[in-house]
Write a protein that holds these residues in place. Structure first.
Motif, PDB file in Angstrom:
ATOM      1  N   GLU A  18      54.433  12.184  13.527  1.00 13.58           N
ATOM      2  CA  GLU A  18      53.041  12.305  13.952  1.00 13.58           C
ATOM      3  C   GLU A  18      52.725  13.774  13.766  1.00 13.58           C
ATOM      4  OE1 GLU A  18      51.632  11.657  17.986  1.00 13.58           O
ATOM      5  OE2 GLU A  18      49.647  11.977  17.150  1.00 13.58           O
ATOM      6  N   GLU A  60      52.997  20.259  16.081  1.00 19.48           N
ATOM      7  CA  GLU A  60      51.874  20.649  16.937  1.00 19.48           C
ATOM      8  C   GLU A  60      51.758  22.175  16.898  1.00 19.48           C
ATOM      9  OE1 GLU A  60      49.266  19.270  18.724  1.00 19.48           O
ATOM     10  OE2 GLU A  60      48.888  21.406  19.049  1.00 19.48           O
ATOM     11  N   ASP A  93      52.109  25.156  12.002  1.00 20.67           N
ATOM     12  CA  ASP A  93      50.950  24.645  11.260  1.00 20.67           C
ATOM     13  C   ASP A  93      51.479  23.706  10.182  1.00 20.67           C
ATOM     14  OD1 ASP A  93      48.865  24.202   9.540  1.00 20.67           O
ATOM     15  OD2 ASP A  93      48.130  26.269   9.582  1.00 20.67           O
TER      16      ASP A  93
HETATM   17  C1  LIG Z   1      42.991  15.172  17.931  1.00 18.65           C
HETATM   18  S1  LIG Z   1      44.414  15.950  18.632  1.00 18.65           S
HETATM   19  C2  LIG Z   1      45.516  14.623  18.561  1.00 18.65           C
HETATM   20  C3  LIG Z   1      46.565  14.648  19.585  1.00 18.65           C
HETATM   21  C4  LIG Z   1      47.459  13.435  19.571  1.00 18.65           C
HETATM   22  N1  LIG Z   1      47.716  12.969  18.241  1.00 18.65           N
HETATM   23  C5  LIG Z   1      46.851  12.327  20.391  1.00 18.65           C
HETATM   24  O1  LIG Z   1      46.357  11.371  19.797  1.00 18.65           O
HETATM   25  O2  LIG Z   1      46.859  12.444  21.601  1.00 18.65           O
HETATM   26  C6  LIG Z   1      44.898  16.994  17.321  1.00 18.65           C
HETATM   27  C7  LIG Z   1      46.032  17.926  17.625  1.00 18.65           C
HETATM   28  O3  LIG Z   1      46.366  18.614  16.422  1.00 18.65           O
HETATM   29  C8  LIG Z   1      46.768  19.940  16.748  1.00 18.65           C
HETATM   30  N2  LIG Z   1      46.622  20.723  15.508  1.00 18.65           N
HETATM   31  C9  LIG Z   1      45.507  21.291  15.013  1.00 18.65           C
HETATM   32  N3  LIG Z   1      45.758  21.901  13.850  1.00 18.65           N
HETATM   33  C10 LIG Z   1      47.066  21.710  13.593  1.00 18.65           C
HETATM   34  C11 LIG Z   1      47.911  22.105  12.511  1.00 18.65           C
HETATM   35  N4  LIG Z   1      47.434  22.788  11.486  1.00 18.65           N
HETATM   36  N5  LIG Z   1      49.209  21.741  12.563  1.00 18.65           N
HETATM   37  C12 LIG Z   1      49.680  21.032  13.617  1.00 18.65           C
HETATM   38  N6  LIG Z   1      48.924  20.641  14.665  1.00 18.65           N
HETATM   39  C13 LIG Z   1      47.631  20.955  14.645  1.00 18.65           C
HETATM   40  C14 LIG Z   1      45.825  20.310  17.871  1.00 18.65           C
HETATM   41  O4  LIG Z   1      46.348  21.363  18.651  1.00 18.65           O
HETATM   42  C15 LIG Z   1      45.717  19.002  18.651  1.00 18.65           C
HETATM   43  O5  LIG Z   1      46.664  18.942  19.679  1.00 18.65           O
END
Ligand SMILES: C[S@@+](CC[C@H](N)C(=O)[O-])C[C@H]1O[C@@H](n2cnc3c(N)ncnc32)[C@H](O)[C@@H]1O
Length: 474
Positions: A18, A60, A93
């Motif tokens: 994920e 994350e 990232d």
């Molecule tokens: C819409 S949330 C989804 C959280 C989780 N999948 C859920 O459904 O509860 C998106 C997540 O992606 C993380 N995020 C944003 N940009 C990212 C990146 N470039 N790489 C990894 N994570 C990232 C954010 O911090 C956030 O926690």
């Protein structure tokens, strides 16, 4: 989501990620299912722990979410008597990270960030590294889908929760082309609102890297209906309607709205706060706004679908004029300052913000950010909102009025706007926008000026129209 891609049984030993895992809401269910499958297949707790360490991945970027995720997973596995798992949850990232292996499953709910909210460094990074972000005003989540497809093994499956503007946004055209060969299912929540703070309705897309089949399943979740559509019918926009592409409905629809009328986005000042005057009173020569006054000659009546709905009288500083041939003219800067000193004084309070706009190169600080839409404005026009809820509300504006929000429509040559209004109020047009528009907010549809221009209709229903040959293109 996990059920839809069969992440239920025979998953022990399969790699899953994920890739924007937040606090691990989805990962927890993944881990629960993984353990259940391991136990069902008689693996020991030690083997299951090893499996979790080899097969379950998360990424994350945010430290707090990352630690929450690990803590949530630890607390879940402790219920099964498993502890000290060395999790492959990565605090990084994901768009800048590469794995030296592929995944059997990519599952997720990526971040949605519109182009306007992305900083310039991220925009450049995405543009240079993702085909889906090469053109137009892409969204951050486009890159996540593209990255995920590339992370999949040859038989891998992907399931992603995305806004359903993905089907129709012009900027997502490259992304749709990347996705379509692998598309197996679309779950469309149409008017159903899954999230409070997200404007666009949601959808779930399922891809299978091993399939390049001609058909896919479309699930209208709101209506609880499933259809099988041919991918050949997915053109520039994805329209999920058996009628949309059938010959029988388009046979008589031989005429394009845009051949008779020009539908355009309203003017873009890029800083309405400076130009649109909401609270004022007028005398013969001036409009008074707080402690300022503005020459009336430089003001015009301003309208937005919202101000018309609320019957508000607003003015706009219009720092241009039209010559006798109806051509838009700009004031030479010295003339403008000399003729409208009070207006200049008024605008000076916003000068810093006006200079910061991403304006056309030739724009002066006291002019609108964009001047393209102004060319055809000086004539009677129709105005409608880009958001349609139930009915299309169409307003008539006179020659000198300025629409500053919504879509405005002017005739091409001698075609009466009355006919445009009749066409736009027709049931056929309404059905058309239900297909091409983007569901927003659960109960509205967003349409664009291009959608209106591209509307094909049956000319026999409008005998007042001249043949298109007699129509001059604006
Ligand atoms: C819409 S949330 C989804 C959280 C989780 N999948 C859920 O459904 O509860 C998106 C997540 O992606 C993380 N995020 C944003 N940009 C990212 C990146 N470039 N790489 C990894 N994570 C990232 C954010 O911090 C956030 O926690």
């Amino acid at each position: 989501m996990l059920d839809s891609i069969g992440y239920d049984s025979n998953i022990f030993g399969k790699k899953v990620i994920e890739n924007a895992c937040g606090d691990g809401n989805i990962l927890r269910e993944i881990v629960r299912r993984y353990i259940k499958d391991g136990l069902k297949n008689k693996y020991s707790l030690g083997e299951i722990k090893e499996g979790l360490e080899n097969d379950i991945y998360g990424a994350e970027i945010d430290k707090v979410h990352y630690w929450n995720c690990i803590s949530n997973l630890n607390s879940l596995v402790s219920n099964y008597g498993i502890s000290n798992v060395s999790w492959n949850i990565l605090n990084l990232d994901i768009l800048k990270h590469s794995f030296n292996f592929q995944f059997d499953y990519v599952i997720g709910n990526p971040p949605y960030i519109s182009y306007n909210d992305l900083d310039s460094e991220t925009r450049l990074f995405l543009k240079n590294n993702f085909t889906s972000c090469e053109k137009g005003k892409f969204d951050y989540y486009y890159a996540f889908i593209e990255k995920s497809i590339n992370m999949l093994d040859v038989n891998g499956k992907l399931i992603y929760l995305v806004p359903n503007n993905f089907f129709k946004n012009v900027s997502a055209k490259n992304l749709r082309e990347l996705v379509v060969p692998f598309l197996t299912d679309v779950y469309d929540y149409t008017t159903h609102k899954l999230f409070k703070n997200v404007l666009t309705s949601s959808s779930i897309i399922c891809l299978n890297k091993s399939t390049d089949i001609e058909k896919f399943n479309y699930h209208d979740v709101t209506k609880k209906r499933k259809y099988v559509f041919n991918k050949n019918h997915l053109f520039e926009k994805w329209i999920f309607s058996s009628k949309a592409n059938s010959k029988e409905i388009t046979n008589n629809h031989s005429v394009r709205f845009g051949d008779y009328f020009q539908s355009s986005v309203s003017i873009a000042t890029l800083y309405n706060k400076a130009f649109v005057i909401k609270d004022y009173y007028v005398t013969e020569e001036y409009a008074f706004v707080n402690e300022y006054k503005i020459e009336k000659e430089i003001l015009k009546n301003a309208y937005s679908p919202n101000s018309l709905r609320l019957e508000k009288n607003e003015l706009i500083i219009f720092p241009y004029f039209y010559d006798e041939f109806n051509n838009l003219k700009r004031y030479p800067p010295e003339d403008f300052i000399e003729r409208f000193p009070y207006c200049v004084e008024y605008l000076k309070q916003f000068k810093e913000q006006l200079l910061e706009r991403d304006s056309d190169v030739s724009s002066q600080w006291y002019e609108f950010g964009r001047s393209q839409a102004l060319q055809h404005l000086n004539q009677p026009k129709l105005l409608l909102s880009t958001l349609v809820t139930k009915h299309i509300k169409i307003y008539e504006l006179d020659t000198s009025s300025i629409p500053y929000s919504g879509i405005y429509i002017v005739p091409k040559k001698d075609t009466s706007l009355h006919i445009a209004k009749k066409i736009l109020n027709s049931e056929d047009f309404h059905n058309y926008i239900l297909n091409v528009g983007i569901n927003v907010n659960g109960n509205s549809i967003r349409i664009s000026s291009t959608d209106i221009n591209n509307y094909m209709f049956n000319p026999d229903l409008h005998p007042e129209l001249l043949p298109t040959g007699n129509v001059k293109t604006c």
